[in-house]
Design an enzyme around this catalytic site. Structure first.
Site, mmCIF file in Angstrom:
data_model
loop_
_atom_site.group_PDB
_atom_site.id
_atom_site.type_symbol
_atom_site.label_atom_id
_atom_site.label_comp_id
_atom_site.label_asym_id
_atom_site.label_seq_id
_atom_site.Cartn_x
_atom_site.Cartn_y
_atom_site.Cartn_z
ATOM 1 C CG ASP A 123 -47.411 -2.462 12.225
ATOM 2 O OD1 ASP A 123 -46.854 -2.459 13.340
ATOM 3 O OD2 ASP A 123 -46.788 -2.426 11.152
ATOM 4 C CB SER A 173 -43.875 -4.046 2.716
ATOM 5 O OG SER A 173 -44.377 -3.443 3.883
#
Ligand code: ARG
Length: 400
Positions: A123, A173
């Site tokens: 990301d 997560s």
């Protein structure tokens, strides 16, 4: 001199909450936050949290429509599934978030953009590269990549600075948007252990799925899904609705050992009910409407497209070129697909296309057959010629 303004991408989680204070402290900056809703986000709640922690302003944007129209559906048309498993929900969301960040940074006069990505994921690459593509002059700051704290140290910092900690404290997560939910960490890091039931939030376990199958007709026009069971819907509603029914039937769970761009193999679990169903249906319609050569070429492009998305290269000339090719292939991808959803699987059971290439007259073994059987003799004589020649001269027909 006036303080510098930093625009921070804010999700409301622990990392980005701590980022607000850390940026104020380390950079002596005014921090403005931006929270983007790509599905499943309570913007107002997160906005209040940002202000409470000390952001000078907290901006929000509902990006759901842009996301589905300009990111999700083009990727669907492209058949983009990373390593044949992951429909790319998180990866498709990042460039759009970067785009909103750049727009907001311009509006508030920020000289830098900050985000909460760690230093070992994809990301960070997607956001940094996208911001660079749209605004090469803007600086990008990734506090989590810099501060090098473990979770305890981070919580310690939060407590010291009066940052309220939400004790939801999941072992995992997660990241979610309309196209899917990504789940990692915790016991998922052991590739041998089965994902526990509480890793999932959108999909039923098989034991809780309906006993009877659910049939659904999905209509497409030029590769775009238009309606479900004859009911036309806005694209966001269509995806949401499909997430609901497919998830209920336990469809969309994916367990993937994935090759990250930064060189790590990681175990990633996903839920993408609508993604799995729409890709299956779209592919089935292409099977009816693309020639063999088009379909073969498109498969190669699909792989290139999914790598491009996964690797953070959305805002590139390469993507525009691939999109142009994909768009051209969709001219006749119009028609309907019937799927059967049952106990975790989605099966295409019917397809029809007004300009489909499937010809019953040519395919049938019954009366009405128009295929010229005798013409096959000449076809085979020439098609098999090099094979016979090789056997005659080199004796390579069968392994000696
Ligand atoms: N591995 C996936 C990807 O690279 C998902 C990343 C999920 N991100 C997260 N913050 N949990 O697209």
């Amino acid at each position: 001199m006036a303080k510098e303004t930093i625009l921070l991408a804010f999700s409301g989680g622990l990392d980005t909450s701590v980022c607000v204070k850390w940026l104020q402290e380390k950079h002596d900056a005014r921090v403005v936050t931006l929270t983007v809703d790509l599905g499943m986000v309570d913007l107002e709640e997160i906005r209040q949290r940002a202000l409470q922690i000390g952001a000078v302003d907290a901006l929000t944007v509902d990006g759901r429509e842009d996301f589905v129209r300009d990111y999700v559906f083009p990727a669907l048309k492209a058949g983009a599934i990373y390593e044949e498993q992951y429909p790319l929900a998180t990866a498709l969301g990042r460039p759009l978030i970067a785009k909103y960040l750049v727009e907001a940074a311009r509006r508030v006069g920020a000289g830098a953009i900050a985000h909460g990505c760690t230093g070992k994921g994809n990301d960070q690459v997607r956001i940094d590269v996208s911001v660079g593509a749209l605004a090469p002059d803007l600086k990008v700051i990734a506090p989590v990549r810099e501060w090098g704290w473990n979770r305890e140290e981070e919580i310690e910092y939060a407590k010291r600075n009066g940052i309220p900690i939400q004790e939801r404290n999941s072992r995992f997560s997660t990241d979610e948007n309309l196209w899917g939910r990504s789940i990692e960490a915790g016991e998922l890091e052991d590739p041998w252990s089965e994902p526990p039931e509480d890793a999932f939030a959108w999909t039923n376990p098989i034991s809780k799925t309906p006993e009877e199958p659910t049939y659904l007709e999905i209509a497409f026009e030029r590769g775009l899904p238009l309606s479900l069971d004859g009911e036309e819907m806005r694209s966001v509603d269509l995806v949401e609705h499909l997430n609901g029914i497919a998830g209920q039937n336990g469809i969309g769970r994916i367990d993937h050992i994935e090759n990250r761009l930064v060189g790590i193999k990681s175990r990633e679990v996903y839920e993408s009910p609508a993604g799995v169903v729409l890709h299956a249906a779209h592919k089935a319609l292409e099977a009816m409407t693309l020639s063999k050569d088009q379909a073969r070429m498109k498969q190669r492009v699909a792989q290139e497209y999914s790598d491009m998305v996964y690797n953070g290269l959305w805002f590139t000339a390469h993507r525009r070129d691939l999109d142009a090719y994909v768009e051209s292939t969709q001219r006749h991808v119009t028609g309907s697909v019937r799927v059967r959803m049952h106990k975790g699987s989605c099966t295409v059971v019917g397809r029809r296309a007004p300009r489909g290439l499937y010809s019953h007259q040519l395919a049938t073994y019954d009366r009405g057959d128009t295929f010229d059987h005798r013409a096959s003799e000449g076809f085979i004589a020439i098609y098999g010629l090099p094979v016979r020649t090789q056997t005659r001269t080199q004796g390579e027909g069968e392994e000696a």
